[in-house]
Scaffold this motif. Structure first.
Motif, PDB file in Angstrom:
ATOM      1  N   GLY A   1      48.219 102.767 -24.214  1.00  0.00           N
ATOM      2  CA  GLY A   1      47.392 102.641 -23.019  1.00  0.00           C
ATOM      3  C   GLY A   1      48.099 101.845 -21.962  1.00  0.00           C
ATOM      4  N   PRO A   2      47.572 101.886 -20.751  1.00  0.00           N
ATOM      5  CA  PRO A   2      48.241 101.189 -19.657  1.00  0.00           C
ATOM      6  C   PRO A   2      48.201  99.685 -19.826  1.00  0.00           C
ATOM      7  CG  PRO A   2      46.209 102.224 -18.900  1.00  0.00           C
ATOM      8  CD  PRO A   2      46.380 102.620 -20.319  1.00  0.00           C
ATOM      9  N   LEU A   3      49.294  99.053 -19.458  1.00  0.00           N
ATOM     10  CA  LEU A   3      49.353  97.596 -19.505  1.00  0.00           C
ATOM     11  C   LEU A   3      48.643  97.012 -18.288  1.00  0.00           C
ATOM     12  CD1 LEU A   3      53.068  96.830 -20.365  1.00  0.00           C
ATOM     13  CD2 LEU A   3      51.087  96.341 -21.794  1.00  0.00           C
ATOM     14  N   PRO A   4      47.982  95.904 -18.453  1.00  0.00           N
ATOM     15  CA  PRO A   4      47.465  95.219 -17.259  1.00  0.00           C
ATOM     16  C   PRO A   4      48.635  94.723 -16.424  1.00  0.00           C
ATOM     17  CG  PRO A   4      47.146  93.878 -19.234  1.00  0.00           C
ATOM     18  CD  PRO A   4      47.669  95.196 -19.703  1.00  0.00           C
ATOM     19  N   LEU A   5      48.429  94.640 -15.124  1.00  0.00           N
ATOM     20  CA  LEU A   5      49.520  94.195 -14.259  1.00  0.00           C
ATOM     21  C   LEU A   5      49.917  92.761 -14.592  1.00  0.00           C
ATOM     22  CD1 LEU A   5      48.555  95.604 -10.742  1.00  0.00           C
ATOM     23  CD2 LEU A   5      50.474  96.270 -12.196  1.00  0.00           C
ATOM     24  N   SER A   6      51.182  92.513 -14.485  1.00  0.00           N
ATOM     25  CA  SER A   6      51.715  91.164 -14.710  1.00  0.00           C
ATOM     26  C   SER A   6      52.773  90.932 -13.637  1.00  0.00           C
ATOM     27  CB  SER A   6      52.354  91.075 -16.090  1.00  0.00           C
ATOM     28  OG  SER A   6      53.446  91.972 -16.163  1.00  0.00           O
ATOM     29  N   GLU A   7      53.234  89.731 -13.561  1.00  0.00           N
ATOM     30  CA  GLU A   7      54.271  89.424 -12.559  1.00  0.00           C
ATOM     31  C   GLU A   7      55.508  90.282 -12.796  1.00  0.00           C
ATOM     32  OE1 GLU A   7      55.026  85.302 -12.001  1.00  0.00           O
ATOM     33  OE2 GLU A   7      56.866  85.647 -10.865  1.00  0.00           O
ATOM     34  N   ALA A   8      55.844  90.454 -14.071  1.00  0.00           N
ATOM     35  CA  ALA A   8      57.035  91.241 -14.380  1.00  0.00           C
ATOM     36  C   ALA A   8      56.869  92.694 -13.944  1.00  0.00           C
ATOM     37  CB  ALA A   8      57.324  91.167 -15.870  1.00  0.00           C
ATOM     38  N   LEU A   9      55.694  93.255 -14.202  1.00  0.00           N
ATOM     39  CA  LEU A   9      55.466  94.652 -13.806  1.00  0.00           C
ATOM     40  C   LEU A   9      55.495  94.803 -12.290  1.00  0.00           C
ATOM     41  CD1 LEU A   9      52.658  95.950 -16.196  1.00  0.00           C
ATOM     42  CD2 LEU A   9      54.907  96.948 -15.857  1.00  0.00           C
ATOM     43  N   VAL A  10      54.849  93.882 -11.602  1.00  0.00           N
ATOM     44  CA  VAL A  10      54.813  93.952 -10.137  1.00  0.00           C
ATOM     45  C   VAL A  10      56.226  93.812  -9.583  1.00  0.00           C
ATOM     46  CG1 VAL A  10      54.007  92.752  -8.067  1.00  0.00           C
ATOM     47  CG2 VAL A  10      52.426  93.183  -9.964  1.00  0.00           C
ATOM     48  N   ARG A  11      56.983  92.940 -10.170  1.00  0.00           N
ATOM     49  CA  ARG A  11      58.364  92.756  -9.726  1.00  0.00           C
ATOM     50  C   ARG A  11      59.159  94.057  -9.919  1.00  0.00           C
ATOM     51  NH1 ARG A  11      61.649  87.563 -11.831  1.00  0.00           N
ATOM     52  NH2 ARG A  11      59.915  86.495 -10.862  1.00  0.00           N
ATOM     53  N   GLY A  12      58.919  94.707 -11.038  1.00  0.00           N
ATOM     54  CA  GLY A  12      59.602  95.976 -11.300  1.00  0.00           C
ATOM     55  C   GLY A  12      59.225  97.046 -10.300  1.00  0.00           C
ATOM     56  N   ARG A  13      57.926  97.121 -10.015  1.00  0.00           N
ATOM     57  CA  ARG A  13      57.491  98.116  -9.023  1.00  0.00           C
ATOM     58  C   ARG A  13      58.150  97.860  -7.671  1.00  0.00           C
ATOM     59  NH1 ARG A  13      52.064 100.341  -9.521  1.00  0.00           N
ATOM     60  NH2 ARG A  13      51.592 100.491 -11.725  1.00  0.00           N
ATOM     61  N   CYS A  14      58.168  96.590  -7.290  1.00  0.00           N
ATOM     62  CA  CYS A  14      58.744  96.250  -5.987  1.00  0.00           C
ATOM     63  C   CYS A  14      60.243  96.572  -5.955  1.00  0.00           C
ATOM     64  CB  CYS A  14      58.501  94.770  -5.678  1.00  0.00           C
ATOM     65  SG  CYS A  14      56.777  94.399  -5.304  1.00  0.00           S
ATOM     66  N   THR A  15      60.918  96.314  -7.049  1.00  0.00           N
ATOM     67  CA  THR A  15      62.356  96.598  -7.091  1.00  0.00           C
ATOM     68  C   THR A  15      62.604  98.100  -6.938  1.00  0.00           C
ATOM     69  OG1 THR A  15      62.668  94.686  -8.539  1.00  0.00           O
ATOM     70  CG2 THR A  15      64.460  96.283  -8.435  1.00  0.00           C
ATOM     71  N   ASP A  16      61.814  98.901  -7.624  1.00  0.00           N
ATOM     72  CA  ASP A  16      61.951 100.352  -7.470  1.00  0.00           C
ATOM     73  C   ASP A  16      61.749 100.769  -6.009  1.00  0.00           C
ATOM     74  OD1 ASP A  16      62.455 100.773 -10.143  1.00  0.00           O
ATOM     75  OD2 ASP A  16      60.390 101.283 -10.655  1.00  0.00           O
ATOM     76  N   LEU A  17      60.745 100.176  -5.373  1.00  0.00           N
ATOM     77  CA  LEU A  17      60.469 100.528  -3.973  1.00  0.00           C
ATOM     78  C   LEU A  17      61.619 100.103  -3.065  1.00  0.00           C
ATOM     79  CD1 LEU A  17      56.680  99.570  -3.776  1.00  0.00           C
ATOM     80  CD2 LEU A  17      57.650 101.867  -3.614  1.00  0.00           C
ATOM     81  N   GLN A  18      62.207  98.979  -3.369  1.00  0.00           N
ATOM     82  CA  GLN A  18      63.326  98.528  -2.536  1.00  0.00           C
ATOM     83  C   GLN A  18      64.536  99.455  -2.685  1.00  0.00           C
ATOM     84  OE1 GLN A  18      62.866  94.177  -3.835  1.00  0.00           O
ATOM     85  NE2 GLN A  18      63.752  94.021  -1.799  1.00  0.00           N
ATOM     86  N   VAL A  19      64.773  99.901  -3.907  1.00  0.00           N
ATOM     87  CA  VAL A  19      65.876 100.854  -4.105  1.00  0.00           C
ATOM     88  C   VAL A  19      65.590 102.140  -3.321  1.00  0.00           C
ATOM     89  CG1 VAL A  19      66.999 102.346  -5.811  1.00  0.00           C
ATOM     90  CG2 VAL A  19      66.605  99.929  -6.327  1.00  0.00           C
ATOM     91  N   ALA A  20      64.358 102.599  -3.403  1.00  0.00           N
ATOM     92  CA  ALA A  20      63.997 103.828  -2.688  1.00  0.00           C
ATOM     93  C   ALA A  20      64.199 103.657  -1.184  1.00  0.00           C
ATOM     94  CB  ALA A  20      62.550 104.203  -3.002  1.00  0.00           C
ATOM     95  N   GLN A  21      63.794 102.511  -0.661  1.00  0.00           N
ATOM     96  CA  GLN A  21      63.951 102.283   0.771  1.00  0.00           C
ATOM     97  C   GLN A  21      65.429 102.194   1.145  1.00  0.00           C
ATOM     98  OE1 GLN A  21      61.639  99.076   2.405  1.00  0.00           O
ATOM     99  NE2 GLN A  21      62.421  99.371   4.481  1.00  0.00           N
ATOM    100  N   HIS A  22      66.188 101.537   0.294  1.00  0.00           N
ATOM    101  CA  HIS A  22      67.609 101.368   0.587  1.00  0.00           C
ATOM    102  C   HIS A  22      68.311 102.724   0.739  1.00  0.00           C
ATOM    103  CE1 HIS A  22      71.488  99.316   0.586  1.00  0.00           C
ATOM    104  NE2 HIS A  22      71.920 100.273  -0.229  1.00  0.00           N
ATOM    105  N   VAL A  23      67.965 103.669  -0.125  1.00  0.00           N
ATOM    106  CA  VAL A  23      68.701 104.943  -0.109  1.00  0.00           C
ATOM    107  C   VAL A  23      68.083 105.982   0.830  1.00  0.00           C
ATOM    108  CG1 VAL A  23      69.578 104.630  -2.455  1.00  0.00           C
ATOM    109  CG2 VAL A  23      67.465 105.927  -2.102  1.00  0.00           C
ATOM    110  N   THR A  24      66.868 105.738   1.325  1.00  0.00           N
ATOM    111  CA  THR A  24      66.258 106.753   2.203  1.00  0.00           C
ATOM    112  C   THR A  24      66.322 106.321   3.665  1.00  0.00           C
ATOM    113  OG1 THR A  24      64.071 105.817   1.733  1.00  0.00           O
ATOM    114  CG2 THR A  24      64.745 107.751   0.467  1.00  0.00           C
ATOM    115  N   THR A  25      65.476 105.383   4.034  1.00  0.00           N
ATOM    116  CA  THR A  25      65.420 105.013   5.447  1.00  0.00           C
ATOM    117  C   THR A  25      66.143 103.715   5.750  1.00  0.00           C
ATOM    118  OG1 THR A  25      63.296 103.944   5.045  1.00  0.00           O
ATOM    119  CG2 THR A  25      63.251 106.226   5.797  1.00  0.00           C
ATOM    120  N   GLY A  26      66.559 103.003   4.696  1.00  0.00           N
ATOM    121  CA  GLY A  26      67.297 101.756   4.911  1.00  0.00           C
ATOM    122  C   GLY A  26      66.366 100.551   4.908  1.00  0.00           C
TER     123      GLY A  26
END
Lengths: 307, 326
Positions: free
Chosen positions: B78-103
């Motif tokens: 089942g889904p994990l409740p959000l934690s600092e580590a999970l949120v950090r991971g999500r944000c890192t993924d988003l930053q990578v996506a931004q870096h390679v698409t629009t900068g």
């Protein structure tokens, strides 16, 4: 008149008759403007839902414009630019975002205008991954940009005569563009191939009704999984029309009663009627929630075993 | 005494290397033989699974979990409740996506909030807003660090690579009764391009050797989907701008296949109702069943290993593959 056109007109007549019979309570008098919310939309989502359960309903969530919801509409504009200009998806994305005032309208444009750099990136990430899968799909990639028509609206619509009912089918690319009838192909992107025959049938029927012409082939691409092709014959179109008629009856029953029969299954877990549906309750007691095949020691909600 | 100057091994350098010296293609016949063998073996195992338990799903984290401890696997479904580590991971993924698409821009916090809102990730935004000042500061500090790492180690990724954030692959075997899923944090090159194919796993924390098993599984599932293996799979860790690249050949595909089949054996038996076995391991301290597990409690007295310390990295990715692809 070509055979495909004769058959297209025949399918229109048949759909007018069969859908018309179950939607008599929703007439559209000539020249009368019907509010959008009052029109019965028989789109792929409604057809798929009714195919599982005639009583099923969506969750109560209100539609929200998000990167994922906007992906396809923006993605089709980006795909067209990739093919016309011969540029990579990211370059195409940037130019489409720059020209959004010219390319998009209404709620989508208003939403895009609210996005800052992070929001545009989040939208862009969804779009470029989607576009890349479609642009590199060999049946499309081997066609020059003039040989395929990317449909920016992504749908084929047909209004049922005399009824406040619209049949809406997905279609992302028509190919080849402007050549002989036997080559008419529809390309559709779907989330997976589980019900590719349903997707293909609905797309073929939508084309037949909106264009009064029967297509030759539907190719369904699920970017994550692969692709499937379907020749369009009477069986595919007949099954699609049966599903559309059932979906129409389901929508009419939901709005006007009496209650449609329920078919319980895993989809009940996402239905807002679950708590009040006896069939769903029985099913739930007999089928423990599984996550990818496993029964958890402690259920914390949600599921990963798909709908 | 300062270390002698040396070029660090970075994503940017790896892409340059791949372009300059593309790896030779894998032996297609051997790859086809291997995927055929794996498919047959997997389908034979699923045959004995009771119909009501199908479809079975085997994402990467379930393989690792099943091979570590079966009871922990069932406890963590089942889904994990959000934690600092999970949120950090999500944000890192988003930053990578931004870096390679629009900068990326210097407004890291604003960009991340904007991205989360645009995605409709209201649960993450709520978690951020409801967390304490210290947690928020840690989150934005980490995000600033990620941005620096991206600028230093990646540089600008040329659009010709067709960078594709969060590319998802789903392979159905045994008529759809077994579903293998992966979400590549970033795919570049490969199908549709004339460039080598690289799959990149993004880690918010530091690199660890255990990432290799996941990377090899990615390469196998990608091969099953596209009929050819990626040239390289790599894990990039934002905390240290580290890169663990793994070239892919038939041998590494076979290793992934054998590991996946071992996990599938257990998955099928558990789905059929066998009692889960307990195997104390370094992740016991995060197991929801720990309070009711004597071997697990006893294992806490054992000295911690290096891999325990980086468990957060795995937690970061748990939701990504299994749920929405992010």
């Amino acid at each position: 008149v070509s055979d495909h056109r004769i058959r297209g007109v025949e399918w229109r007549d048949r759909a007018t008759d069969e859908i018309g019979q179950v939607t008599g309570m929703f007439p559209r008098p000539p020249e009368m403007k019907i509010p959008w919310d009052d029109i019965i939309k028989l789109d792929l989502h409604v057809v798929r839902r009714a195919d599982r359960c005639l009583r099923a309903a969506d969750p109560d969530d209100e539609y929200q414009e998000t990167a994922r919801n906007a992906r396809r509409r923006v993605g089709l504009a980006v795909l067209r630019r990739v093919r016309e200009d011969g540029v990579d998806p990211i370059a195409a994305l940037r130019s489409v975002l720059d020209e959004r005032d010219r390319l998009f309208t209404g709620r989508l444009l208003a939403w895009m205008d609210t996005l800052g750099p992070g929001g545009r990136a989040a939208l862009g990430a969804e779009v470029v991954t989607w576009v890349a899968s479609l642009a590199s799909w060999s049946p499309l990639a081997r066609l020059g940009h003039r040989e395929a028509d990317v449909l920016l609206e992504g749908t084929l619509d047909w209004d049922v005569p005399g009824r406040a009912v619209k049949v809406r089918a997905p279609a992302d690319v028509l190919a080849p563009h402007g050549v002989r009838p036997p080559d008419r192909r529809i390309m559709v992107v779907a989330p997976n191939l589980h019900d590719a025959d349903l997707v293909a049938g609905h797309a073929a029927l939508g084309y037949a009704l909106s264009r009064a012409s029967v297509p030759a082939q539907v190719a369904v691409l699920a970017p994550a999984s692969g692709a499937a092709r379907f020749g369009v014959d009477e069986e595919l179109l007949g099954a699609a029309l049966s599903r559309v008629v059932a979906a129409a009856a389901s929508v009419v029953a939901a709005r006007m009663g009496p209650e449609a029969p329920a078919t319980a299954g895993r989809w009940c877990r996402w239905c807002r009627l679950e708590a009040e549906c006896a069939e769903a309750q029985v099913w739930a007691t007999q089928h423990p929630v599984r996550f990818g095949g496993l029964v958890p020691i402690t259920v914390r909600g949600g599921a990963d075993d798909g709908g | 005494v300062p270390s002698p100057a040396a070029d660090r091994f970075t994503v940017g350098a790896l892409l340059d290397d791949l372009l300059r010296s593309p790896p030779p293609p894998a032996d297609q016949e051997a790859v086809a033989d291997l995927t055929r063998w794996f498919t047959e073996e997997a389908e034979a195992r699923v045959q004995v699974c009771p119909p009501e338990a199908r479809p079975l799903r085997l994402p990467k984290q379930r393989i690792e979990s099943l091979l570590a401890c079966e009871r922990m696997t069932l406890a963590q479904l089942g889904p994990l409740p959000l934690s600092e580590a999970l949120v950090r991971g999500r944000c890192t993924d988003l930053q990578v996506a931004q870096h390679v698409t629009t900068g990326s821009t210097p407004e890291v916090e604003a960009d991340l909030r904007d991205a989360l809102l645009t995605r409709g990730d209201n649960d993450v935004l709520a978690w951020i807003d409801e967390s304490g000042d210290e947690a928020r500061q840690r989150l934005w500090r980490h995000a600033e660090h990620v941005r620096s790492s991206l600028r230093a180690g990646w540089g600008q990724v040329d659009g010709s690579w067709w960078a594709r954030p969060q590319e998802r692959v789903q392979v159905g075997l045994a008529g759809g009764d077994l579903v293998l899923t992966c979400t590549f944090d970033l795919a570049v090159g490969g199908p549709g391009t004339d460039r080598p194919w690289l799959l990149l796993e993004v880690k918010a924390g530091s690199a660890r050797d255990g990432n290799r098993s996941d990377l090899l599984w990615y390469s196998l599932v990608a091969t099953l989907r596209h009929g050819r293996p990626p040239d390289v799979v790599a894990a990039w860790s934002a905390a240290d701008d580290g890169l663990v690249p793994v070239p892919i050949g038939v041998g590494s595909l076979e290793a992934a296949a054998r590991r996946g089949l071992a996990a599938l054996d257990r998955l099928v038996e558990l789905a059929a109702g066998r009692e889960p076995e307990v195997r104390p391991n370094g992740r016991c301290r995060w197991c929801p069943e720990l309070d009711r597990c004597e071997p697990g409690l006893a294992s806490l007295d054992a000295p911690r290993t290096a891999s325990d310390a980086t468990y957060l990295d795995e937690e970061l990715d748990l939701l990504a593959d299994e749920e929405t692809g992010w």
